[in-house]
Scaffold this motif. Structure first.
Motif, PDB file in Angstrom:
ATOM      1  N   ASP A   1       0.812  -1.205   0.000  1.00  0.00           N
ATOM      2  CA  ASP A   1       0.000   0.000   0.000  1.00  0.00           C
ATOM      3  C   ASP A   1       0.853   1.266   0.000  1.00  0.00           C
ATOM      4  O   ASP A   1       0.341   2.357  -0.206  1.00  0.00           O
ATOM      5  CB  ASP A   1      -0.926   0.033   1.224  1.00  0.00           C
ATOM      6  N   GLU A   2       2.144   1.135   0.257  1.00  0.00           N
ATOM      7  CA  GLU A   2       2.997   2.315   0.286  1.00  0.00           C
ATOM      8  C   GLU A   2       3.047   2.955  -1.099  1.00  0.00           C
ATOM      9  O   GLU A   2       3.169   2.271  -2.116  1.00  0.00           O
ATOM     10  CB  GLU A   2       4.409   1.940   0.720  1.00  0.00           C
ATOM     11  N   VAL A   3       2.954   4.278  -1.143  1.00  0.00           N
ATOM     12  CA  VAL A   3       2.996   5.006  -2.411  1.00  0.00           C
ATOM     13  C   VAL A   3       4.403   5.540  -2.618  1.00  0.00           C
ATOM     14  O   VAL A   3       4.890   6.355  -1.825  1.00  0.00           O
ATOM     15  CB  VAL A   3       1.972   6.158  -2.424  1.00  0.00           C
ATOM     16  N   ALA A   4       5.052   5.121  -3.668  1.00  0.00           N
ATOM     17  CA  ALA A   4       6.420   5.547  -3.949  1.00  0.00           C
ATOM     18  C   ALA A   4       6.453   7.022  -4.316  1.00  0.00           C
ATOM     19  O   ALA A   4       5.501   7.568  -4.881  1.00  0.00           O
ATOM     20  CB  ALA A   4       7.000   4.716  -5.093  1.00  0.00           C
ATOM     21  N   GLY A   5       7.556   7.677  -3.969  1.00  0.00           N
ATOM     22  CA  GLY A   5       7.737   9.062  -4.339  1.00  0.00           C
ATOM     23  C   GLY A   5       7.359  10.051  -3.261  1.00  0.00           C
ATOM     24  O   GLY A   5       7.421  11.263  -3.486  1.00  0.00           O
ATOM     25  N   LEU A   6       6.945   9.565  -2.084  1.00  0.00           N
ATOM     26  CA  LEU A   6       6.508  10.458  -1.016  1.00  0.00           C
ATOM     27  C   LEU A   6       7.442  10.399   0.193  1.00  0.00           C
ATOM     28  O   LEU A   6       7.087  10.832   1.277  1.00  0.00           O
ATOM     29  CB  LEU A   6       5.084  10.104  -0.569  1.00  0.00           C
TER      30      LEU A   6
ATOM     31  N   ALA B   1       2.267  10.918   6.814  1.00  0.00           N
ATOM     32  CA  ALA B   1       1.584  11.431   5.631  1.00  0.00           C
ATOM     33  C   ALA B   1       0.897  10.276   4.911  1.00  0.00           C
ATOM     34  O   ALA B   1       1.440   9.180   4.834  1.00  0.00           O
ATOM     35  CB  ALA B   1       2.579  12.122   4.706  1.00  0.00           C
ATOM     36  N   GLU B   2      -0.300  10.513   4.407  1.00  0.00           N
ATOM     37  CA  GLU B   2      -1.024   9.491   3.650  1.00  0.00           C
ATOM     38  C   GLU B   2      -0.148   8.983   2.507  1.00  0.00           C
ATOM     39  O   GLU B   2       0.361   9.759   1.699  1.00  0.00           O
ATOM     40  CB  GLU B   2      -2.297  10.100   3.077  1.00  0.00           C
ATOM     41  N   GLY B   3       0.058   7.673   2.484  1.00  0.00           N
ATOM     42  CA  GLY B   3       0.887   7.078   1.449  1.00  0.00           C
ATOM     43  C   GLY B   3       2.361   7.050   1.788  1.00  0.00           C
ATOM     44  O   GLY B   3       3.136   6.353   1.140  1.00  0.00           O
ATOM     45  N   ARG B   4       2.786   7.796   2.821  1.00  0.00           N
ATOM     46  CA  ARG B   4       4.203   7.836   3.203  1.00  0.00           C
ATOM     47  C   ARG B   4       4.616   6.530   3.871  1.00  0.00           C
ATOM     48  O   ARG B   4       5.714   6.023   3.661  1.00  0.00           O
ATOM     49  CB  ARG B   4       4.438   9.021   4.143  1.00  0.00           C
ATOM     50  N   VAL B   5       3.744   5.988   4.687  1.00  0.00           N
ATOM     51  CA  VAL B   5       4.004   4.697   5.319  1.00  0.00           C
ATOM     52  C   VAL B   5       3.044   3.653   4.782  1.00  0.00           C
ATOM     53  O   VAL B   5       3.433   2.668   4.189  1.00  0.00           O
ATOM     54  CB  VAL B   5       3.877   4.801   6.855  1.00  0.00           C
TER      55      VAL B   5
ATOM     56  N   GLU C   1      -2.221   6.971  -7.494  1.00  0.00           N
ATOM     57  CA  GLU C   1      -1.990   8.149  -8.337  1.00  0.00           C
ATOM     58  C   GLU C   1      -2.629   9.393  -7.718  1.00  0.00           C
ATOM     59  O   GLU C   1      -2.034  10.477  -7.712  1.00  0.00           O
ATOM     60  CB  GLU C   1      -2.557   7.924  -9.740  1.00  0.00           C
ATOM     61  N   GLU C   2      -3.850   9.239  -7.189  1.00  0.00           N
ATOM     62  CA  GLU C   2      -4.527  10.374  -6.564  1.00  0.00           C
ATOM     63  C   GLU C   2      -3.809  10.813  -5.288  1.00  0.00           C
ATOM     64  O   GLU C   2      -3.681  12.016  -5.023  1.00  0.00           O
ATOM     65  CB  GLU C   2      -5.984  10.013  -6.275  1.00  0.00           C
ATOM     66  N   VAL C   3      -3.358   9.843  -4.484  1.00  0.00           N
ATOM     67  CA  VAL C   3      -2.629  10.176  -3.263  1.00  0.00           C
ATOM     68  C   VAL C   3      -1.385  10.996  -3.598  1.00  0.00           C
ATOM     69  O   VAL C   3      -1.109  12.036  -2.983  1.00  0.00           O
ATOM     70  CB  VAL C   3      -2.233   8.900  -2.489  1.00  0.00           C
ATOM     71  N   LYS C   4      -0.623  10.535  -4.573  1.00  0.00           N
ATOM     72  CA  LYS C   4       0.597  11.243  -4.949  1.00  0.00           C
ATOM     73  C   LYS C   4       0.277  12.643  -5.472  1.00  0.00           C
ATOM     74  O   LYS C   4       0.950  13.622  -5.112  1.00  0.00           O
ATOM     75  CB  LYS C   4       1.354  10.442  -6.012  1.00  0.00           C
ATOM     76  N   ASP C   5      -0.751  12.757  -6.303  1.00  0.00           N
ATOM     77  CA  ASP C   5      -1.123  14.063  -6.857  1.00  0.00           C
ATOM     78  C   ASP C   5      -1.603  15.014  -5.765  1.00  0.00           C
ATOM     79  O   ASP C   5      -1.253  16.199  -5.751  1.00  0.00           O
ATOM     80  CB  ASP C   5      -2.215  13.871  -7.912  1.00  0.00           C
TER      81      ASP C   5
END
Length: 486
Positions: free
Chosen positions: A30-35, A42-46, A55-59
């Motif tokens: 579930d981790e979002v790369a690039g954050l 932060a949402e997507g950071r962990v 994609e929406e989380v990163k944007d």
């Protein structure tokens, strides 16, 4: 699914990095790369906790980053630099999006951009310190069999049968925590500078307070916690136990504040919606007035008395109504040598917020910290909208990112779904809940043209959004009587 993600986040956050958890089978897909550059939490950071796609989380995060913000796992925005706001904000009984006084709410408070978290502690009959607000279970905690327990009479084995309720009042699978559970988690997940406000609800003696303090200092580093209480004698005893810790003396609420809660209680007696909304305040007053019967006089000591009894590392925690009435309370407290002045309210976050805004407009001193059922960003943004920067350096890739980049500084950044709808109609929602024309940002009500005022309160031709006129309604049709002990 959410429960598994909470467990994974607990493991990850406790070690402040993604590696090192004992459970090698934990899946971090579930981790979002690039954050990685964003703060932990932060949402997507962990871990990704929301319904947004990667994609929406990163944007969203990239767009907010240009505004000096980020989106937390608690599903609220936060400042990248929390010190921008001059007032500290403590999460009242943990993050308000999660069950109060629960491990989850404390975790999300630590990761939610707050300066600290406030919890309530009291003792079971056999001497266990537990995290609970009400003297009786049932509202914030419960049992599968529906039986309610008086906390002062239960033993540890009974406490183990209680689970916390979610924000809708439903029982969860998360057990009600012991104080040591929260202390250990706070030690692992708190960020630098954050403090745990341990409010002592118990009329504890010196031995019991010494036991609590030993438990705290064995787990938490100095400076990561402090104590507060409505009972002055409890704080004086705690000062004997711990000579250096900050102690916050809580003034009892203003009489009018209590009367306002009683009025709400009368209406809420026949409205599940109202009771759910104000249940924290209603139960607080019931408990408070039961305790007050044992007092012979008002429990409000002056700033100088507090300073003389508790020392310089102490302060006043005051009902916002009392703070407003006593125009010199802040300056007198500082003149007496007190370290802090904090405000709280039993009349709701909106009232608390509005009173502070009025004080700011009047040029009055504001408190050093507030205890709130809202995020630090939501609180500070209404006082200091200029803290949100405006940049066009990022090119968004989704509708959410485009909305964030388009919103003015005074917009509500917590309601992205609604903002997309309003922006399509050339409107937006302000942080104070008003609907405003997008191209009229910066115009005051006095300077706005009659056409602008009319357009913002009616439906323009071809509008996608219906903005109805305000209407008054009365929820209480017949009077009822609700008795609360005096």
């Amino acid at each position: 699914m959410m429960g598994k993600r909470i467990i994974k986040l607990l493991c990850a956050a406790s070690l402040m990095l993604l590696a090192g958890c004992a459970n090698k089978s934990v899946d971090y897909s579930d981790e979002v790369a690039g954050l990685e550059a964003l703060p932990l939490g932060a949402e997507g950071r962990v871990l990704k906790m929301s319904h947004y796609t990667p994609e929406e989380v990163k944007d969203i995060q990239y767009a907010l980053n240009t505004r000096g913000l980020y989106w937390t796992a608690g599903q609220t925005p936060a400042y990248l630099n929390s010190e921008q706001c001059p007032i500290n904000v403590y999460a009242h009984r943990g993050h308000y999006n999660y069950p109060e006084n629960s491990l989850t709410s404390v975790l999300m408070g630590a990761l939610g951009g707050f300066d600290g978290v406030e919890i309530d502690v009291m003792m079971t009959r056999d001497g266990y310190w537990v995290v609970h607000h009400d003297s009786i279970s049932g509202r914030a905690t419960g049992r599968r069999d529906g039986k309610n327990l008086r906390i002062s009479r239960v033993k540890g084995k009974d406490w183990n049968t209680l689970v916390v309720r979610d924000k809708d009042g439903n029982l969860t699978n998360e057990r009600a925590p012991y104080a040591i559970d929260v202390f250990e988690q706070w030690a692992k997940t708190r960020l630098p500078g954050q403090q745990l406000n341990i409010e002592i609800k118990e009329d504890a003696d010196l031995v019991e307070l010494a036991q609590l303090n030993r438990m705290v200092v064995s787990v938490l580093p100095q400076g990561s916690y402090f104590y507060s209480s409505l009972e002055f004698k409890v704080l004086k005893s705690m000062r004997e136990v711990n000579s250096s810790v900050y102690l916050g003396y809580i003034w009892e609420p203003d009489a009018k504040s209590i009367n306002e809660v009683k009025k709400v209680a009368r209406r809420a007696a026949k409205s599940d919606v109202l009771y759910q909304k104000y249940s924290r305040s209603i139960n607080w007053v019931s408990d408070y007035e039961s305790r007050k019967r044992s007092r012979s006089k008002s429990n409000k000591h002056s700033a100088q008395t507090v300073r003389n009894a508790l020392g310089a590392n102490s302060g006043l925690h005051v009902d916002i109504r009392s703070f407003v009435k006593a125009s010199t309370i802040y300056t007198r407290s500082k003149a007496a040598g007190l370290a802090r002045v904090a405000t709280y309210s039993i009349n709701g976050t909106e009232y608390h917020q509005s009173q502070l805004q009025e004080l700011s407009r009047a040029g009055r001193s504001l408190p050093d910290e507030v205890i709130m059922d809202t995020s630090k960003f939501e609180f500070c943004h209404r006082l200091y909208p200029e803290l949100v920067s405006k940049s066009s350096l990022y090119q968004p890739t989704t509708a959410y990112g485009r909305a964030i980049m388009q919103l003015p500084k005074d917009a509500d950044f917590t309601r992205l779904e609604q903002q997309r709808m309003y922006l399509a109609d050339n409107h937006y929602l302000t942080a104070s809940g008003k609907v405003r024309l997008l191209n009229s940002y910066g115009l005051s009500n006095a300077s706005a043209s009659p056409e602008t005022k009319k357009t913002t309160s009616q439906r323009p031709e071809g509008s996608l959004v219906l903005i109805p006129e305000d209407e008054a309604f009365e929820i209480e049709q017949t009077s009822i009587t609700l008795e609360i002990p005096n």
